[in-house]
Scaffold this motif. Structure first.
Motif, PDB file in Angstrom:
ATOM      1  N   GLN A 284       0.835  -1.198   0.000  1.00  0.00           N
ATOM      2  CA  GLN A 284       0.000   0.000   0.000  1.00  0.00           C
ATOM      3  C   GLN A 284       0.873   1.254   0.000  1.00  0.00           C
ATOM      4  O   GLN A 284       2.056   1.177  -0.280  1.00  0.00           O
ATOM      5  N   LEU A 285       0.289   2.388   0.342  1.00  0.00           N
ATOM      6  CA  LEU A 285       1.044   3.641   0.239  1.00  0.00           C
ATOM      7  C   LEU A 285       2.310   3.653   1.084  1.00  0.00           C
ATOM      8  O   LEU A 285       3.371   4.072   0.624  1.00  0.00           O
ATOM      9  N   HIS A 286       2.185   3.225   2.332  1.00  0.00           N
ATOM     10  CA  HIS A 286       3.309   3.393   3.264  1.00  0.00           C
ATOM     11  C   HIS A 286       3.973   2.093   3.668  1.00  0.00           C
ATOM     12  O   HIS A 286       5.008   2.122   4.324  1.00  0.00           O
TER      13      HIS A 286
ATOM     14  N   PRO B 235     -11.510   6.143  13.485  1.00  0.00           N
ATOM     15  CA  PRO B 235     -11.637   5.474  12.181  1.00  0.00           C
ATOM     16  C   PRO B 235     -12.619   4.292  12.247  1.00  0.00           C
ATOM     17  O   PRO B 235     -12.473   3.424  13.108  1.00  0.00           O
TER      18      PRO B 235
ATOM     19  N   LEU C  42      -7.514   7.224   0.970  1.00  0.00           N
ATOM     20  CA  LEU C  42      -6.184   7.696   0.565  1.00  0.00           C
ATOM     21  C   LEU C  42      -5.187   7.780   1.725  1.00  0.00           C
ATOM     22  O   LEU C  42      -3.998   7.964   1.500  1.00  0.00           O
ATOM     23  N   ASP C  43      -5.639   7.627   2.944  1.00  0.00           N
ATOM     24  CA  ASP C  43      -4.677   7.606   4.041  1.00  0.00           C
ATOM     25  C   ASP C  43      -3.808   6.349   4.023  1.00  0.00           C
ATOM     26  O   ASP C  43      -2.720   6.339   4.594  1.00  0.00           O
ATOM     27  N   TYR C  44      -4.321   5.279   3.396  1.00  0.00           N
ATOM     28  CA  TYR C  44      -3.564   4.034   3.356  1.00  0.00           C
ATOM     29  C   TYR C  44      -3.470   3.414   1.962  1.00  0.00           C
ATOM     30  O   TYR C  44      -2.485   2.772   1.639  1.00  0.00           O
TER      31      TYR C  44
ATOM     32  N   SER D 185      -3.351   2.462  -1.965  1.00  0.00           N
ATOM     33  CA  SER D 185      -2.673   2.962  -3.161  1.00  0.00           C
ATOM     34  C   SER D 185      -3.640   3.170  -4.328  1.00  0.00           C
ATOM     35  O   SER D 185      -3.281   3.802  -5.310  1.00  0.00           O
TER      36      SER D 185
ATOM     37  N   ARG E 295      -9.640  10.759   0.572  1.00  0.00           N
ATOM     38  CA  ARG E 295      -9.666  10.165   1.903  1.00  0.00           C
ATOM     39  C   ARG E 295     -11.092   9.820   2.333  1.00  0.00           C
ATOM     40  O   ARG E 295     -12.034  10.552   2.006  1.00  0.00           O
TER      41      ARG E 295
ATOM     42  N   ILE F 104     -11.521   8.140   5.790  1.00  0.00           N
ATOM     43  CA  ILE F 104     -11.581   8.103   7.258  1.00  0.00           C
ATOM     44  C   ILE F 104     -11.771   9.495   7.868  1.00  0.00           C
ATOM     45  O   ILE F 104     -12.631   9.668   8.726  1.00  0.00           O
TER      46      ILE F 104
ATOM     47  N   ASP G 111      -6.149  17.628  -8.343  1.00  0.00           N
ATOM     48  CA  ASP G 111      -5.449  17.403  -7.079  1.00  0.00           C
ATOM     49  C   ASP G 111      -6.224  17.824  -5.834  1.00  0.00           C
ATOM     50  O   ASP G 111      -5.642  17.981  -4.757  1.00  0.00           O
TER      51      ASP G 111
ATOM     52  N   GLU H 173      -9.699  16.979  -3.344  1.00  0.00           N
ATOM     53  CA  GLU H 173     -10.678  15.928  -3.046  1.00  0.00           C
ATOM     54  C   GLU H 173     -12.097  16.477  -3.209  1.00  0.00           C
ATOM     55  O   GLU H 173     -12.435  17.515  -2.640  1.00  0.00           O
TER      56      GLU H 173
END
Lengths: 103, 551
Positions: B48-50, B346, B417-419, B421, B426, B428, B478, B480
């Motif tokens: 995932q993103l991170h 969350p 989008l917090d997690y 990909s 977002r 949450i 760019d 939301e």
């Protein structure tokens, strides 16, 4: 099929190459020295599509340290790269919500 | 609880060992990412993103206290102290390191759980009613059939490389709490002329092309369950599209060739195999039924004096009881929903301490059994009514007694989008702001039954199409933005919500939702008319006008 070396890359501004570190998935940035840094400010920045593609190809050649490399638009502030959009800001800064981890 | 046998345990141990070897070879460079990616996906590991994300399968949403403690331990030792329960009754860990994954998986395997088939183009976890085995509404416990499907579909050699992922849900109750009509296959157990069998629904699904499933068979005798599923999967496997990932789900095949033709192909295939090895006889049912341990329920009376007294004495307890406690089929018992939707947190997340706390409470008050509901809440299916006051105090201390089950702040949301990909926006933080806006318990009780579903992209993991109010995050230059749909339902009368107009900005969306809710409160015929009933009676126009009025 187009060879990776012949692939085209469109960029819309200063661009860096980012990926996730293989062992733990941490966000990393490809440097001018063809290594990886945790700090976006260390990222090599391309201003032409040719340079960006060359960096991306060099990054993709490293199969051991990082995974899923791609070109990301960056902003330049005081001569250093910063994330350009929300997705990259979240990748650099982490989730925008507090962690739920137990104390 | 189903008790795994030696075969299951040996298989899991072998699988962990195999994955440990694969991870080792990837880290050493012996395997390329191209070679390794399908292997990790087969074990539920995404990037995932991170970080890597591990999705752990919770078969038909049933967990023992021991398994919950194993999840807590993984959250604490290998993640950042929490996990996220999903709409498919699974759990995801967001911060797992690839190098530590084999150890985490080995711990899970000790408790009989794993990530196999939680990703990839295979048959995923079969989901069901979180109240299975407890609700008086059901014909029988559907987990028997879910377990039969699990055994048939696990590593099924013919269905490991389907055109796309494949999800089955099953219910045996009048009210559908498993969203069967928006699954690739939905199964509804019912009775006809004294015989039990299934209504078979095919081709439901959300994502970028949402469909409510079509019934292709009103009644399938239960002994034919597996042969009929096999026939459906064969028709899909051979005829589903592989040229375009966005058109590869069975819903597109059913839509393109038509329900009648799809059904004809299934029946034709089924005729060849219906009386073969997959036919289930009484011995097969009994063998699996015998491995389910049913709690040894005490003989108790409904509404014990201690409960009546507590309800009279404590309004907060009474409010929670009215919201989170449901009738059980055994006298003196109750089903309890544990809200994972506290205000400002969350949706669906639980900390390791909460997981351990839930496991302890399950042992003390709930015969050691826990369920995960597709609404991203937990359930204790079997609680003694006399224990409810004590249980409530303990749940409250854990932050798991918010009386908002089925109400506006019981929001279903994807990680966004917090997690993720894939996400564009977002989910949450929006859910958090909505729960803060609708924090007043009396107000949300007055609003009544309401489902808000939020997805951070068109893949619709937050099931926004079937939210009474559905919210879809999109990205524009760019920024939301969020599209709002109204009138969706995921239950036995499933329907897709309709878009009310242009997407609104991140700063506007909470106000838009509030204006929609206020419109309902102004126009409803009375508190007995639910939001969804009012939307169906009034149509979109009055909501649309007010939603955009202030812009």
């Amino acid at each position: 099929m187009t060879s990776p070396l012949q692939q085209k890359l469109k960029i819309t501004g200063p661009t860096a190459i980012t990926a996730n570190r293989l062992a733990d998935g941490v966000v990393v940035w490809f440097t001018r020295a063809h290594g990886w840094s945790l700090d976006i400010a260390d990222a090599a920045v391309a201003t032409t599509a040719e340079d960006a593609l060359a960096l991306l190809n060099a990054a993709n050649a490293d199969e051991i340290n990082a995974v899923g490399a791609y070109a990301a638009r960056v902003s330049i502030e005081n001569g250093r790269a910063q994330p350009f959009n929300l997705r990259e800001r979240i990748r650099v800064g982490g989730p925008t919500i507090p962690f739920e981890a137990a104390a | 609880m189903y008790v795994y046998d030696e075969f299951d345990r040996a298989f899991l141990a072998e699988r962990v060992s195999e994955f440990r070897d694969q991870v080792g070879r990837r880290l050493s460079g012996e395997l390329s990412e191209e070679e390794f990616k399908p292997l990790r996906l087969m074990n539920g590991v995404y990037l995932q993103l991170h970080a890597y994300m591990l999705r752990v399968c919770i078969p038909y949403g049933t967990l023992s206290s021991l398994q919950m403690r194993a999840l807590a331990s993984v959250a604490r030792r290998y993640d950042r102290g929490y996990g996220h329960f999903t709409t498919r009754q699974n759990i995801q860990f967001n911060w797992i390191k690839l190098s530590e994954l084999p150890d985490a998986m080995a711990e899970l395997a000790e408790a009989g759980i794993h990530g196999i088939q939680t990703s990839g183009n295979c048959i995923r976890n079969t989901t069901t009613d979180p109240w299975a085995g407890a609700t008086p509404e059901e014909l029988e416990d559907p987990r028997l059939y879910a377990e039969i499907i699990r055994q048939w579909s696990t590593l099924h050699p013919e269905f490991t490389y389907l055109p796309r992922k494949f999800k089955i849900a099953i219910t045996a109750a009048k009210h559908d709490r498993a969203a069967i009509r928006v699954h690739d296959i939905g199964l509804r157990l019912h009775e006809k002329n004294g015989e039990r069998g299934f209504e078979v629904i095919v081709g439901g699904g959300l994502g970028r092309t949402p469909f409510v499933g079509k019934t292709i068979r009103d009644f399938l005798p239960k002994e034919h369950l597996l042969s009929y599923l096999e026939a459906i999967l064969r028709v899909y496997n051979s005829g589903g599209r592989r040229d375009n990932i966005y058109k590869a789900r069975i819903k597109i095949q059913v839509h393109e060739i038509g329900t009648e033709e799809f059904s004809r192909r299934v029946e034709e295939e089924w005729a060849e195999i219906r009386d073969g090895a997959l036919r289930l006889d009484d011995v097969a049912f009994a063998t699996i039924r015998d491995r389910f341990i049913t709690p040894d329920f005490e003989t108790l009376e409904d509404r014990p004096a201690a409960l009546t007294a507590a309800l009279a004495a404590d309004p907060a307890f009474a409010r929670w009881h009215a919201n989170a406690v449901t009738a059980h089929k055994v006298p003196g018992h109750a089903i309890v929903t544990l809200s994972l939707k506290p205000v400002g947190k969350p949706p669906g997340d639980a900390t390791a301490d909460q997981m351990d706390g839930v496991a302890d409470l399950a042992d003390e008050f709930a015969y050691g059994e826990i369920r995960v509901a597709h609404e991203q809440n937990l359930t204790f299916p079997h609680v003694r009514q006399k224990d409810l006051p004590a249980l409530w105090r303990r749940l409250d201390a854990l932050g798991l007694a918010t009386p908002n089950v089925g109400l506006i702040s019981d929001i279903i949301a994807c990680p966004g989008l917090d997690y993720c990909s894939l996400a564009n926006a977002r989910s949450i933080p929006l859910a958090q702001r909505l729960t803060e806006r609708f924090a007043d318990e009396a107000r949300i009780a007055d609003i009544g039954r309401m489902h808000i579903n939020i997805s951070g992209c068109i893949n619709a993991c937050g099931h926004h199409h079937v939210g009474h109010i559905g919210i879809l995050g999109v990205e524009k230059r760019d920024q939301e933005f969020y599209q709002v749909t109204l009138g969706g339902k995921g239950n036995h009368k499933a329907r897709l919500g309709e878009l009310i107009g242009p997407a609104v900005s991140e700063t506007e969306v909470v106000d838009v939702v509030e204006r929609i809710v206020d419109t309902y409160l102004d126009l409803r015929e009375g508190p007995q008319e639910t939001f969804i009933a009012a939307v169906q009676r009034l149509g979109l126009d009055p909501f649309k006008e007010r939603a955009y009025a202030a812009r």
